[in-house]
Design a protein around this motif. Structure first.
Motif, PDB file in Angstrom:
ATOM      1  N   LEU A  97      -0.715   4.307  -5.173  1.00  0.00           N
ATOM      2  CA  LEU A  97       0.155   3.789  -4.308  1.00  0.00           C
ATOM      3  C   LEU A  97       0.891   5.015  -3.775  1.00  0.00           C
ATOM      4  CD1 LEU A  97       1.848   1.329  -3.330  1.00  0.00           C
ATOM      5  CD2 LEU A  97       3.306   1.735  -5.126  1.00  0.00           C
ATOM      6  N   LYS A  98       0.954   4.929  -2.384  1.00  0.00           N
ATOM      7  CA  LYS A  98       1.828   6.011  -1.726  1.00  0.00           C
ATOM      8  C   LYS A  98       3.276   5.732  -1.883  1.00  0.00           C
ATOM      9  CE  LYS A  98      -1.448   7.229   2.048  1.00  0.00           C
ATOM     10  NZ  LYS A  98      -1.487   7.142   3.350  1.00  0.00           N
ATOM     11  N   HIS A  99       3.964   6.323  -2.456  1.00  0.00           N
ATOM     12  CA  HIS A  99       5.672   6.139  -2.785  1.00  0.00           C
ATOM     13  C   HIS A  99       6.229   7.282  -2.392  1.00  0.00           C
ATOM     14  CE1 HIS A  99       5.179   8.443  -6.637  1.00  0.00           C
ATOM     15  NE2 HIS A  99       4.057   7.620  -6.933  1.00  0.00           N
ATOM     16  N   HIS A 100       7.329   7.110  -1.907  1.00  0.00           N
ATOM     17  CA  HIS A 100       8.361   8.113  -1.539  1.00  0.00           C
ATOM     18  C   HIS A 100       9.850   7.708  -1.930  1.00  0.00           C
ATOM     19  CE1 HIS A 100       5.147   8.992   1.713  1.00  0.00           C
ATOM     20  NE2 HIS A 100       5.163   7.390   1.848  1.00  0.00           N
TER      21      HIS A 100
ATOM     22  N   ASP B  65       0.872  -1.338   0.250  1.00  0.00           N
ATOM     23  CA  ASP B  65      -0.043   0.057  -0.072  1.00  0.00           C
ATOM     24  C   ASP B  65       0.980   1.346  -0.040  1.00  0.00           C
ATOM     25  OD1 ASP B  65      -2.355  -1.499   0.413  1.00  0.00           O
ATOM     26  OD2 ASP B  65      -1.655  -1.908   2.383  1.00  0.00           O
ATOM     27  N   GLU B  66       2.053   1.249   0.333  1.00  0.00           N
ATOM     28  CA  GLU B  66       2.765   2.128   0.595  1.00  0.00           C
ATOM     29  C   GLU B  66       4.467   1.794   0.531  1.00  0.00           C
ATOM     30  OE1 GLU B  66       3.657   5.942   3.767  1.00  0.00           O
ATOM     31  OE2 GLU B  66       2.312   4.679   4.166  1.00  0.00           O
ATOM     32  N   VAL B  67       5.274   2.455  -0.254  1.00  0.00           N
ATOM     33  CA  VAL B  67       6.600   2.230  -0.575  1.00  0.00           C
ATOM     34  C   VAL B  67       7.477   3.111  -0.502  1.00  0.00           C
ATOM     35  CG1 VAL B  67       6.041   0.077  -2.151  1.00  0.00           C
ATOM     36  CG2 VAL B  67       6.566   2.299  -3.024  1.00  0.00           C
ATOM     37  N   TYR B  68       8.679   2.998   0.142  1.00  0.00           N
ATOM     38  CA  TYR B  68       9.902   3.543   0.244  1.00  0.00           C
ATOM     39  C   TYR B  68      10.870   3.332  -0.505  1.00  0.00           C
ATOM     40  CZ  TYR B  68       7.334   6.146   4.185  1.00  0.00           C
ATOM     41  OH  TYR B  68       6.249   6.590   5.040  1.00  0.00           O
ATOM     42  N   VAL B  69      11.248   4.090  -1.641  1.00  0.00           N
ATOM     43  CA  VAL B  69      12.207   3.577  -2.494  1.00  0.00           C
ATOM     44  C   VAL B  69      13.703   4.438  -2.267  1.00  0.00           C
ATOM     45  CG1 VAL B  69      13.008   3.218  -4.861  1.00  0.00           C
ATOM     46  CG2 VAL B  69      10.467   3.337  -4.234  1.00  0.00           C
ATOM     47  N   ARG B  70      14.704   3.593  -2.151  1.00  0.00           N
ATOM     48  CA  ARG B  70      16.125   4.048  -1.783  1.00  0.00           C
ATOM     49  C   ARG B  70      17.150   3.643  -2.878  1.00  0.00           C
ATOM     50  NH1 ARG B  70      18.917  -0.140  -0.282  1.00  0.00           N
ATOM     51  NH2 ARG B  70      17.765  -1.620   0.786  1.00  0.00           N
TER      52      ARG B  70
END
Length: 891
Positions: free
Chosen positions: A823-826, A790-795
């Motif tokens: 989709l919440k993404h950061h 539902d939510e992803v943090y991409v590094r």
């Protein structure tokens, strides 16, 4: 055209089962040019290297390569054949070559077998030089080119080392050269023996020191009534005058601690000659032996393991006059013999002119510029050592039993396992008489004089040494299990390590992506799934069984660290790493991974995942079918048609049915417990962990491990402590945190299989993807992420692998914006700060999955939140009882 790099692969590899040399080139502006398109090029090439007419190429008939030239071929293919032809012309003939696209436009790998890497490198370099000369319409000076190649330093094993190496190969004993010298390792792990020429790991150090001191050795032998020449120990030139009053001329002067005949001067008649000789050798030692020179022929006797093995008559180097040539010219002619090479690298040694030779010639009233009359023979030295240029004639079969027994007694008294005894005798092939004198006893004796005499089928001295090290019936092998695949191989390796570590006194060596372990003690950290890490295990004398994770990169770049394994596991072969190292398709990956399957020994076990068609395809691999191996399939599905067909043919298989592990081995059905019985599979529906358990069960039981022991080991396998970083579940407050190494679409899909069972949970992921993956693979993984979370943090990964900073996160963001607008993404700019923030704000019911690059720093952060390892996400959690005080702190 330019050279990018050179490298060599010593073990079985994807190109060949024998060592290969690889030159990577950039064809630059020639990349799309066929040789036939350059006017006159093919004709001038064949004129320069007419041997190319004999090359078969793919047609498997002479002239095949020339046909390809006229049809049109590219320069990478041409360089392969040129390198092979040059190797033939300089006498290191090799007959395998291949040109392969290296993954970067214009770059190719030229792959050839080799016997001596520096020479093969020179052949490759000169091939390019010839091409450049032809392109620039320059005349090719082939004779000069070949001379340059021949002058390259030879790092191949010398005759002594090679005869032992070959003998080990004949016995099917794994043998490995250590370094560039003559040190050889026979066997693996606990079965290792090492030998360097004629010195073994059991050669007695005291005995070696004893024979190094020639004066002490003589006294020791004299006390045992062994005939030795009279002599006097001296330390300076001034002592010579007094010493010669105690013995009779002619004399021998030699260093008391010399070897290989260095500094030995014979047939000295008076004080003047002794003083001149002393000046020539005084730098070699602090002490010297002045002995009476014994009359007779010079012999070397070889004793191995207390038994007489060989004898050779040695002759000093000599020249025979032709009435025209000087002695210098005659020596040069002798040195043209291809058997003569510098030092100990050939069967005979190149004759070197030095002061000792000049003194010897002067005594015979000649010098280097003397023209010898026809048929006059002049010796070049007084001593007959091969190291000084001498020759040898085998007399092994003519030596009487009495003489053999005496020599065996000498070796027994000294205490050497391999012993060279130098003897002067009127005729060693006759019964013992007063002329028999022991001149020296040698540790690590040269073997060259005993080579080349054995008739076909006869045992060599190499065979005798190998049999001493490893008696008949022993092959120096320990069980080796190789595990490869795209996903799951680390877990399978850890499971097998648990099973094979039967008790505290049985030591298993394991390599994996998180380190090297011996007996469950970590000896190296970091990704250790390549051949160098495996070699660490196989070279450790404590190791009794090796379980090795084998990754694609190591296979491609370094080959296998072993010749044959007892078992191999292919967990799956999925789309990953495409676009790297010239890998363009899934078939390329199958080709690479298949090496592990092909190198399972005859009678060994090949375990394949029946749920993965790419793995199953190896059943029909021609080289897999070549040997009689047991092929065992496993499946997570109750009804798998491939597995069912395999069972119907009477083969073994393992599968899961109604959450029960089942197997059929040699026609007997086994019940191996339920998923709930094993901590690794208690998470309902975790088919990827079921698959890992099945792979380990199938391998261990097929190798003969008791099913009861296998089940007990797996019941005691702790997923957190013993499988760190592979789907570890923790409870932090009222949320769940999962850490996993997943870095491709299939791994994400495996996680999603479990997370889908929790539709009400808020599913969060933090991840990065390797920059060396193709855009297509990144896209595929991004789509899988969008389906699961539902939510992803991409590094960014710390290692950008060729990408620019934030290039991968921004690429993934674009995909999410288009394909997953909800989709919440950061994009993560500060990994540690962002991770702290997410962990601090987790809410009840959240599931946070962290796909890590480096485990250690992640665990350090998690410890701050008092994580509790659990084995379920929903319902009552089961907290593991820690095995040590470190476990709960995520050791």
């Amino acid at each position: 055209m330019k050279i990018i790099s050179f490298r060599k692969i010593l073990g079985p590899n994807v190109y060949h089962y024998k060592p290969v040399f690889i030159m990577r080139i950039d064809l630059e502006d020639l990349v799309d040019t066929e040789t036939k398109s350059i006017a006159g090029f093919n004709e001038r090439l064949l004129k320069s290297l007419p041997g190319l007419y004999e090359h078969t190429c793919s047609t498997e008939k002479k002239g095949g390569f020339v046909e390809r030239l006229h049809e049109g071929t590219y320069f990478a293919h041409l360089l392969e054949h040129m390198a092979l032809e040059l190797s033939h012309l300089v006498g290191i003939d090799v007959n395998y070559g291949k040109a392969r696209f290296a993954g970067v436009p214009g770059q190719y790998d030229i792959i050839t077998r080799f016997k001596n890497a520096p020479t093969m490198q020179a052949c490759c370099e000169q091939s390019i030089q010839i091409v450049m000369d032809l392109l620039n319409n320059k005349e090719v000076d082939l004779a000069s080119i070949l001379e340059k190649i021949k002058k390259v330093e030879n790092e191949a094993l010398g005759p002594s080392g090679q005869c032992i190496y070959d003998a080990a190969k004949r016995r099917d004993i794994p043998v490995k050269r250590i370094g560039d010298g003559s040190l050889l390792q026979l066997g693996w792990g606990k079965k290792i023996r090492r030998v360097q020429a004629a010195v073994t790991d059991k050669t007695n150090l005291i005995a070696s020191d004893l024979v190094q001191d020639k004066e002490v050795t003589k006294k020791f032998l004299r006390q045992s009534l062994i005939p030795v020449p009279d002599g006097v120990l001296i330390h300076s030139e001034e002592e010579l005058e007094s010493a010669i009053t105690q013995i009779h001329a002619p004399y021998v002067l030699k260093p008391v601690d010399g070897h290989h005949g260095e500094g030995v001067i014979l047939n000295l008649q008076n004080l003047e000659e002794l003083k001149e000789a002393f000046k020539n050798i005084c730098h070699l030692s602090n002490a010297f032996l002045l002995e009476e020179m014994c009359s007779g022929n010079d012999y070397r006797i070889l004793i191995i393991d207390g038994k007489f093995i060989a004898a050779a008559e040695r002759r000093a180097p000599e020249v025979k006059g032709d009435g025209v040539s000087t002695i210098t010219q005659l020596i040069a002619e002798l040195n043209k013999d291809p058997l003569r090479k510098p030092g100990h690298s050939g069967f005979l040694t190149t004759i070197v002119v030095d002061e000792i030779m000049i003194q010897h010639l002067n005594k015979n009233s000649v010098n280097l510029e003397t023209v010898l009359e026809k048929d006059r023979v002049v010796t070049l030295r007084g001593n007959a050592n091969l190291s000084s240029g001498g020759t040898a004639t085998d007399v092994t079969k003519q030596v009487p039993d009495e003489t053999k027994a005496l020599c065996e007694r000498i070796a027994r008294l000294i205490g050497l396992d391999i012993c060279g005894i130098d003897v002067i005798s009127a005729d060693l092939t006759k019964p013992l008489d007063e002329s028999f004198k022991v001149i020296e006893v040698n540790a690590g004796p040269g073997l060259r004089m005993h080579l080349g005499h054995a008739e076909k089928g006869e045992r060599t001295v190499g065979d005798e040494i190998v049999e001493m090290l490893m008696p008949k019936g022993e092959h120096g092998r320990i069980p080796i299990i190789g595990v490869t695949g795209t996903n799951g191989k680390t877990t399978v390796v850890r499971l097998l390590n648990k099973i094979m570590s039967r008790d505290s006194e049985f030591t298993v060596g394991m390599t994996s992506t998180d380190g090297v372990f011996v007996g469950n003690k970590q000896i190296a950290e970091g990704d250790s799934s390549g051949p160098q890490s495996a070699e660490m295990i196989l070279m450790d004398p404590a190791v009794e069984c090796a379980v090795l994770e084998i990754a694609r990169g190591g296979l491609l770049r370094g080959g296998l660290p072993y010749d044959w394994s007892d078992a191999a596991v292919i967990t799956n072969i999925r789309a990953d790493h495409l676009g790297q190292d010239g890998i363009r398709t899934i078939d390329d990956l199958v080709w690479i991974k298949s090496l592990v399957a092909e190198r399972v020994k005859e009678g060994g076990v090949l375990v394949l995942n029946a749920d993965d068609m790419n793995s199953v395809s190896l059943i029909n691999n021609e080289r897999v079918q070549r040997l009689d191996r047991k092929i065992v399939l496993y499946s997570t599905r109750e009804y798998n048609s491939i597995l069912s067909a395999h069972l119907s043919m009477g083969h073994d298989a393992f599968w899961c049915e109604n959450e029960e592990f089942l197997g059929v081995v040699n026609g007997h059905r086994l019940s191996l417990g339920h998923c709930i019985d094993y901590p690794l599979t208690r998470v309902s529906g975790a088919s990827f962990q079921i698959s890992n358990i099945l792979a380990a069960m199938a391998t261990a039981i097929s190798l003969g491990e008791s099913p009861v022991h296998v089940m007990e080991a797996l019941r005691n396998f702790n997923p957190t402590a013993e499988n760190q970083g592979r789907f570890n579940i923790y409870r932090i407050h009222d949320a769940h945190v999962i850490i996993d190494y997943g870095h491709n679409a299939d791994a994400i899909s495996n996680i999603g299989e479990i997370l889908y069972k929790h539709p009400d949970a808020h599913k969060i992921a933090m991840f990065g993807l390797p920059g060396d993956r193709s855009d297509d693979l990144l896209t595929l993984t991004a789509h899988q992420m969008g389906k699961v979370f539902d939510e992803v943090y991409v590094r960014d990964d710390e290692d950008l692998r060729g990408r620019q900073p934030l290039e991968v996160p921004q690429f993934l963001e674009n995909i999410f914006n288009v394909s997953f607008p909800n989709l919440k993404h950061h994009v993560v700019h500060d990994y540690k700060t962002e991770l702290h923030g997410i962990l601090s704000n987790l809410k009840k019911g959240d599931i946070f999955v962290i796909f890590f690059e480096n485990l250690k720093p992640l665990l350090q952060i998690l410890r701050e939140f008092d994580p509790k390892p659990v084995d379920k996400i929903e319902g009552q959690t089961v907290v593991y009882k820690p095995q040590s005080s470190d476990e709960l702190s995520l050791r």
